[in-house]
Design a protein around this motif. Structure first.
Motif, PDB file in Angstrom:
ATOM      1  N   MET A  96     -14.061   3.815   9.407  1.00 40.07           N
ATOM      2  CA  MET A  96     -13.915   2.380   9.475  1.00 40.07           C
ATOM      3  C   MET A  96     -12.540   1.997   8.922  1.00 40.07           C
ATOM      4  SD  MET A  96     -16.108  -0.636   7.621  1.00 40.07           S
ATOM      5  CE  MET A  96     -17.481  -0.663   8.724  1.00 40.07           C
ATOM      6  N   LYS A  97     -11.858   1.105   9.619  1.00 39.14           N
ATOM      7  CA  LYS A  97     -10.515   0.662   9.235  1.00 39.14           C
ATOM      8  C   LYS A  97     -10.614  -0.352   8.099  1.00 39.14           C
ATOM      9  CE  LYS A  97      -7.182   0.174  12.192  1.00 39.14           C
ATOM     10  NZ  LYS A  97      -6.144  -0.212  13.124  1.00 39.14           N
ATOM     11  N   PRO A  98      -9.763  -0.239   7.073  1.00 40.70           N
ATOM     12  CA  PRO A  98      -9.751  -1.241   6.007  1.00 40.70           C
ATOM     13  C   PRO A  98      -9.209  -2.566   6.546  1.00 40.70           C
ATOM     14  CG  PRO A  98      -7.964   0.320   5.680  1.00 40.70           C
ATOM     15  CD  PRO A  98      -8.783   0.825   6.832  1.00 40.70           C
ATOM     16  N   VAL A  99      -9.577  -3.647   5.888  1.00 43.06           N
ATOM     17  CA  VAL A  99      -9.207  -4.995   6.316  1.00 43.06           C
ATOM     18  C   VAL A  99      -8.429  -5.691   5.212  1.00 43.06           C
ATOM     19  CG1 VAL A  99     -10.098  -7.256   7.020  1.00 43.06           C
ATOM     20  CG2 VAL A  99     -11.212  -5.175   7.827  1.00 43.06           C
ATOM     21  N   CYS A 100      -7.407  -6.421   5.615  1.00 40.04           N
ATOM     22  CA  CYS A 100      -6.624  -7.246   4.698  1.00 40.04           C
ATOM     23  C   CYS A 100      -6.756  -8.694   5.149  1.00 40.04           C
ATOM     24  CB  CYS A 100      -5.170  -6.804   4.741  1.00 40.04           C
ATOM     25  SG  CYS A 100      -4.056  -7.917   3.876  1.00 40.04           S
ATOM     26  N   LEU A 101      -7.157  -9.588   4.266  1.00 40.16           N
ATOM     27  CA  LEU A 101      -7.267 -11.011   4.563  1.00 40.16           C
ATOM     28  C   LEU A 101      -6.083 -11.717   3.920  1.00 40.16           C
ATOM     29  CD1 LEU A 101      -8.780 -13.560   5.534  1.00 40.16           C
ATOM     30  CD2 LEU A 101     -10.025 -13.502   3.358  1.00 40.16           C
ATOM     31  N   VAL A 102      -5.301 -12.405   4.745  1.00 36.99           N
ATOM     32  CA  VAL A 102      -4.149 -13.156   4.243  1.00 36.99           C
ATOM     33  C   VAL A 102      -4.372 -14.628   4.540  1.00 36.99           C
ATOM     34  CG1 VAL A 102      -1.652 -13.480   4.357  1.00 36.99           C
ATOM     35  CG2 VAL A 102      -2.623 -11.199   4.660  1.00 36.99           C
ATOM     36  N   ILE A 103      -4.542 -15.410   3.494  1.00 35.65           N
ATOM     37  CA  ILE A 103      -4.661 -16.865   3.640  1.00 35.65           C
ATOM     38  C   ILE A 103      -3.286 -17.435   3.338  1.00 35.65           C
ATOM     39  CG2 ILE A 103      -5.754 -18.948   2.743  1.00 35.65           C
ATOM     40  CD1 ILE A 103      -8.182 -17.193   2.065  1.00 35.65           C
ATOM     41  N   GLY A 104      -2.747 -18.174   4.279  1.00 36.66           N
ATOM     42  CA  GLY A 104      -1.387 -18.679   4.149  1.00 36.66           C
ATOM     43  C   GLY A 104      -0.399 -17.768   4.845  1.00 36.66           C
ATOM     44  N   ALA A 105      -0.801 -17.258   6.010  1.00 40.73           N
ATOM     45  CA  ALA A 105       0.024 -16.310   6.762  1.00 40.73           C
ATOM     46  C   ALA A 105       1.040 -17.059   7.617  1.00 40.73           C
ATOM     47  CB  ALA A 105      -0.857 -15.413   7.622  1.00 40.73           C
ATOM     48  N   GLY A 106       1.989 -17.675   6.957  1.00 44.26           N
ATOM     49  CA  GLY A 106       3.052 -18.386   7.656  1.00 44.26           C
ATOM     50  C   GLY A 106       4.214 -17.466   7.949  1.00 44.26           C
ATOM     51  N   ALA A 107       5.381 -18.068   8.138  1.00 43.47           N
ATOM     52  CA  ALA A 107       6.576 -17.308   8.494  1.00 43.47           C
ATOM     53  C   ALA A 107       7.218 -16.620   7.292  1.00 43.47           C
ATOM     54  CB  ALA A 107       7.585 -18.239   9.154  1.00 43.47           C
ATOM     55  N   GLY A 108       6.744 -16.883   6.095  1.00 44.49           N
ATOM     56  CA  GLY A 108       7.355 -16.321   4.900  1.00 44.49           C
ATOM     57  C   GLY A 108       6.596 -15.150   4.317  1.00 44.49           C
ATOM     58  N   THR A 128       3.464 -10.143   4.444  1.00 42.17           N
ATOM     59  CA  THR A 128       2.424  -9.334   3.802  1.00 42.17           C
ATOM     60  C   THR A 128       1.433  -8.818   4.837  1.00 42.17           C
ATOM     61  OG1 THR A 128       2.647 -10.576   1.746  1.00 42.17           O
ATOM     62  CG2 THR A 128       0.586  -9.366   2.070  1.00 42.17           C
ATOM     63  N   GLY A 129       0.998  -9.695   5.739  1.00 40.76           N
ATOM     64  CA  GLY A 129       0.075  -9.275   6.790  1.00 40.76           C
ATOM     65  C   GLY A 129       0.663  -8.194   7.675  1.00 40.76           C
ATOM     66  N   LYS A 130       1.940  -8.347   8.045  1.00 38.60           N
ATOM     67  CA  LYS A 130       2.603  -7.343   8.880  1.00 38.60           C
ATOM     68  C   LYS A 130       2.710  -6.008   8.149  1.00 38.60           C
ATOM     69  CE  LYS A 130       5.312 -10.612  11.558  1.00 38.60           C
ATOM     70  NZ  LYS A 130       6.653 -11.139  11.856  1.00 38.60           N
ATOM     71  N   ARG A 131       2.988  -6.050   6.878  1.00 36.86           N
ATOM     72  CA  ARG A 131       3.120  -4.813   6.084  1.00 36.86           C
ATOM     73  C   ARG A 131       1.780  -4.071   6.008  1.00 36.86           C
ATOM     74  NH1 ARG A 131       6.721  -2.321   2.383  1.00 36.86           N
ATOM     75  NH2 ARG A 131       5.674  -0.361   1.962  1.00 36.86           N
TER      76      ARG A 131
END
Length: 64
Positions: free
Chosen positions: A1-13, A18-21
């Motif tokens: 199972m793939k781990p999941v990262c939740l990013v709240i506030g995934a804007g251009a900064g 962080t989400g892309k990383r």
């Protein structure tokens, strides 16, 4: 199972970067932002084009 990262506030900064990383490290990035659906969709598409896995949701974390 793939781990999941939740990013709240995934804007251009910092949030989007962080989400892309995390996606590059093998996580499924769940990206949430309150506006700019086109920007959110582009971010998800960019991650997927780089071989990563992501999904995006428009939401306001302050709304009950």
């Amino acid at each position: 199972m793939k781990p999941v990262c939740l990013v709240i506030g995934a804007g251009a900064g910092i949030g989007g970067t962080t989400g892309k990383r995390f996606a590059k490290e093998g996580y499924h990035a769940v990206l949430c932002r309150r506006s700019d659906e086109g920007g959110l969709n582009k971010m998800v598409a960019d991650i997927e084009a780089d071989g990563g896995s992501a999904s995006g949701f428009l939401m306001n974390a302050a709304d009950p």
